[in-house]
Design an enzyme around this catalytic site. Structure first.
Site, PDB file in Angstrom:
ATOM      1  N   SER A  14      -5.847  13.379  -0.255  1.00 35.23           N
ATOM      2  CA  SER A  14      -5.530  13.127  -1.571  1.00 35.23           C
ATOM      3  C   SER A  14      -5.727  11.786  -1.874  1.00 35.23           C
ATOM      4  CB  SER A  14      -4.617  13.960  -1.965  1.00 35.23           C
ATOM      5  OG  SER A  14      -4.556  14.009  -3.385  1.00 35.23           O
ATOM      6  N   HIS A  41      -9.306  15.546  -2.780  1.00 32.01           N
ATOM      7  CA  HIS A  41      -9.104  15.476  -4.008  1.00 32.01           C
ATOM      8  C   HIS A  41      -9.918  14.694  -4.838  1.00 32.01           C
ATOM      9  CE1 HIS A  41      -5.064  17.945  -3.293  1.00 32.01           C
ATOM     10  NE2 HIS A  41      -5.955  18.684  -2.948  1.00 32.01           N
ATOM     11  N   ASP A 134      -1.156  20.450  -1.217  1.00 26.92           N
ATOM     12  CA  ASP A 134      -2.430  21.236  -0.846  1.00 26.92           C
ATOM     13  C   ASP A 134      -2.818  20.415   0.765  1.00 26.92           C
ATOM     14  OD1 ASP A 134      -4.581  22.749  -1.046  1.00 26.92           O
ATOM     15  OD2 ASP A 134      -5.603  21.136  -2.313  1.00 26.92           O
TER      16      ASP A 134
END
Length: 190
Positions: A14, A41, A134
């Site tokens: 991310s 992401h 995540d």
């Protein structure tokens, strides 16, 4: 666990991961064969730029796959913006617009968890820098299915939340900075 008979590499990241992924793709040896699936992401409504940015430095082809596309050697597959990417048992990918997971679509957990189920001990999972949890559960699924796990050392991360969340759930096979990850990948056979 030590394994070098991998069939697939999955990478999640991310915030801060673009520069790490760019560094890895730029440094991979030109004959690197293993397919790589990236679940990063990204902004939902920005459809272009990331593949092009990664392709500028990569020695491997970088694409956003179509639904049911077969994973091939010498190729990097980037989960498209606003789609979950699942790895299927038959070596294809499935794209989905189901609800966000951990406020994200693509969800790193979904990609890593599905790859863990499909490839088991033939999977290498790598979790990079990021700002939420995540990817932590997905990495644990890889470990639980006897895959090999590498988590970026939080000390080398731009934002260390994602690796630290993974470390709360399991002990990875390796904790490495980006340069060590690159050396590890280039030492793989084939």
């Amino acid at each position: 666990m030590e394994c070098t008979d991998f069939k697939l590499i999955v990478v999640g990241g991310s915030a801060g991961s673009f520069s790490v992924v760019s560094h890895l793709l730029a440094g991979l040896r030109p004959d690197f064969k293993l397919p790589i699936v990236l679940s990063l992401h990204r902004l939902k409504h920005v459809r272009s730029g990331l593949v092009e940015g990664l392709s500028l430095k990569s020695k491997l082809r970088v694409i956003e796959p179509n639904d049911k596309e077969k994973l091939q050697q010498n190729t990097v597959y980037l989960a498209p913006a606003n789609y979950h990417l699942f790895v299927e048992l038959d070596g294809t990918v499935a794209l989905s617009t189901e609800e966000s997971h951990n406020h994200s679509r693509p969800s790193i957990d979904h990609t890593l968890g599905s790859a863990a189920y499909a490839y088991r001990d033939k999977l290498l999972g790598i979790l990079l820098t990021g700002a939420n949890r995540d990817g932590a559960a997905g990495m644990k699924e890889i470990a639980d299915n006897k895959g090999f796990t590498i988590v970026q050392d939080p000390l080398s991360c731009d934002i260390d939340t994602m690796p630290k969340e993974a470390l709360k759930l399991f002990r990875p096979d390796r904790l490495m900075n980006p340069e060590d990850i690159l050396h590890f990948l280039n030492a793989l056979p084939g």
